[in-house]
Scaffold this motif. Structure first.
Motif, short mmCIF file in Angstrom:
data_model
loop_
_atom_site.label_atom_id
_atom_site.label_comp_id
_atom_site.label_asym_id
_atom_site.label_seq_id
_atom_site.Cartn_x
_atom_site.Cartn_y
_atom_site.Cartn_z
N ALA A 60 -20.48 -7.63 6.60
CA ALA A 60 -21.40 -8.18 5.55
C ALA A 60 -21.29 -7.25 4.15
CB ALA A 60 -22.64 -8.24 5.99
N GLN A 61 -20.78 -5.99 4.34
CA GLN A 61 -20.93 -5.16 3.29
C GLN A 61 -19.78 -5.15 2.42
OE1 GLN A 61 -21.67 -1.01 4.42
NE2 GLN A 61 -23.15 -1.97 6.14
N CYS A 100 -11.94 -1.87 2.08
CA CYS A 100 -10.82 -1.56 1.41
C CYS A 100 -10.20 -3.06 1.13
CB CYS A 100 -10.04 -0.68 2.21
SG CYS A 100 -8.45 -0.19 1.29
N ALA A 101 -10.37 -3.89 2.00
CA ALA A 101 -9.42 -5.46 2.04
C ALA A 101 -10.67 -6.24 1.12
CB ALA A 101 -8.85 -5.62 3.30
N GLY A 102 -11.63 -5.87 0.89
CA GLY A 102 -12.46 -6.90 0.16
C GLY A 102 -13.04 -8.00 1.25
N GLY A 103 -12.82 -7.52 2.37
CA GLY A 103 -13.54 -8.87 3.49
C GLY A 103 -12.27 -9.70 4.13
N ALA A 104 -11.25 -9.57 3.43
CA ALA A 104 -9.92 -10.49 3.45
C ALA A 104 -8.97 -10.07 4.78
CB ALA A 104 -9.08 -10.24 2.47
N PRO A 105 -8.28 -10.89 5.57
CA PRO A 105 -7.30 -10.37 6.43
C PRO A 105 -6.17 -9.43 5.58
CG PRO A 105 -7.61 -12.87 6.22
CD PRO A 105 -8.20 -12.23 5.10
N VAL A 106 -5.58 -8.95 6.59
CA VAL A 106 -4.54 -7.84 6.18
C VAL A 106 -3.46 -8.05 6.78
CG1 VAL A 106 -6.24 -6.45 5.18
CG2 VAL A 106 -5.22 -6.12 7.59
N LEU A 107 -2.37 -7.55 6.39
CA LEU A 107 -0.78 -7.33 7.18
C LEU A 107 -1.05 -6.11 8.02
CD1 LEU A 107 1.54 -8.55 4.49
CD2 LEU A 107 0.48 -9.69 6.04
N ALA A 108 -1.78 -5.07 7.65
CA ALA A 108 -1.77 -3.66 8.35
C ALA A 108 -3.17 -2.94 7.85
CB ALA A 108 -0.75 -2.95 7.95
N ALA A 109 -3.70 -2.19 8.61
CA ALA A 109 -4.53 -1.11 8.31
C ALA A 109 -4.53 0.14 9.08
CB ALA A 109 -5.87 -2.07 8.51
N GLY A 110 -5.00 1.27 8.49
CA GLY A 110 -5.16 2.44 9.46
C GLY A 110 -5.43 3.58 8.45
N GLU A 111 -5.11 4.79 8.88
CA GLU A 111 -5.17 6.06 7.92
C GLU A 111 -3.83 6.68 7.69
OE1 GLU A 111 -7.58 8.55 10.63
OE2 GLU A 111 -9.19 7.50 10.27
N ILE A 112 -3.91 7.21 6.36
CA ILE A 112 -2.80 7.66 5.70
C ILE A 112 -2.84 8.88 4.99
CG2 ILE A 112 -2.93 6.35 3.44
CD1 ILE A 112 0.21 5.88 3.84
N ALA A 113 -2.01 10.02 5.16
CA ALA A 113 -2.14 11.14 4.56
C ALA A 113 -0.79 11.50 3.78
CB ALA A 113 -2.34 12.42 5.51
N PHE A 114 -0.90 12.25 2.55
CA PHE A 114 0.19 12.56 1.78
C PHE A 114 0.41 14.02 1.66
CE2 PHE A 114 -1.61 8.42 0.50
CZ PHE A 114 -0.57 7.64 0.39
N THR A 115 1.80 14.10 1.36
CA THR A 115 1.85 15.77 1.06
C THR A 115 1.70 15.97 -0.42
OG1 THR A 115 4.30 15.04 0.31
CG2 THR A 115 4.17 15.71 2.59
N GLY A 116 1.75 17.22 -0.55
CA GLY A 116 1.67 17.82 -2.06
C GLY A 116 2.52 16.99 -3.16
N GLU A 117 3.78 16.55 -2.69
CA GLU A 117 4.71 15.88 -3.57
C GLU A 117 4.73 14.34 -3.45
OE1 GLU A 117 5.58 18.05 -0.81
OE2 GLU A 117 5.45 19.56 -2.16
#
Length: 164
Positions: A18-19, A72-89
């Motif tokens: 609902a948020q 993050c998806a604006g309430g919509a269905p998605v193809l994938a979801a999760g957590e992601i981290a990036f290198t400094g590059e």
């Protein structure tokens, strides 16, 4: 979807859904420059993993880690979801399908890979921390399977070995 790609609808708590606001989504990342700008805006948070979704158009969307995937998806269905981290590059250091709101299967990696490839962002070629979700046949709660231990964390019932 018309091309046969599986999509996931939100299955988490209704009060969290609902948020979410249609049209208010995580930041779209379609290039290394988009990612660099996002990371620069995050400051010290750039070292933490982020919440991500791949929307139905195949676009990577990022939000701060403590954000809900459904927001993050604006309430919509998605193809994938999760957590992601990036290198400094600006390459993907770690990526998982950990989203208890969408419970995406490990096969959702294809959508993640395709979005990252289109954006020109280097990645490890797989989920670095793949998550297995199962719905308990007794209490109907969704559980994360850890260490191949197929037991519900809520009621101790055996979880199905295959996704149903």
């Amino acid at each position: 979807m018309a091309d046969g790609t599986r999509h996931y609808r939100y299955v988490g708590p209704p009060d969290v859904a609902a948020q979410a606001r249609p049209g208010r989504t995580g930041r779209a990342v379609g290039s290394p420059a988009d990612l660099a700008a996002w990371l620069a805006e995050r400051g010290d948070e750039a070292a933490e993993p982020f919440t991500f979704v791949i929307d139905l158009a195949g676009t990577l969307r990022l939000a701060p880690r403590r954000s809900e995937h459904v927001a993050c998806a604006g309430g919509a269905p998605v193809l994938a979801a999760g957590e992601i981290a990036f290198t400094g590059e600006g390459a993907v250091a770690e990526v998982s399908n950990q989203s208890t709101g969408y419970c995406p299967g490990r096969s959702s990696w294809r959508a993640v890979r395709d979005a990252l490839d289109r954006a020109g962002i280097a990645h490890p070629g797989r989920f670095t921390h793949p998550i297995v979700f199962r719905r308990c046949p007794r209490c109907r709660e969704r559980s994360i399977v850890k260490d191949d231990h197929y037991v519900c964390v809520f009621c101790d019932a055996e979880l199905p070995a295959a996704r149903g």
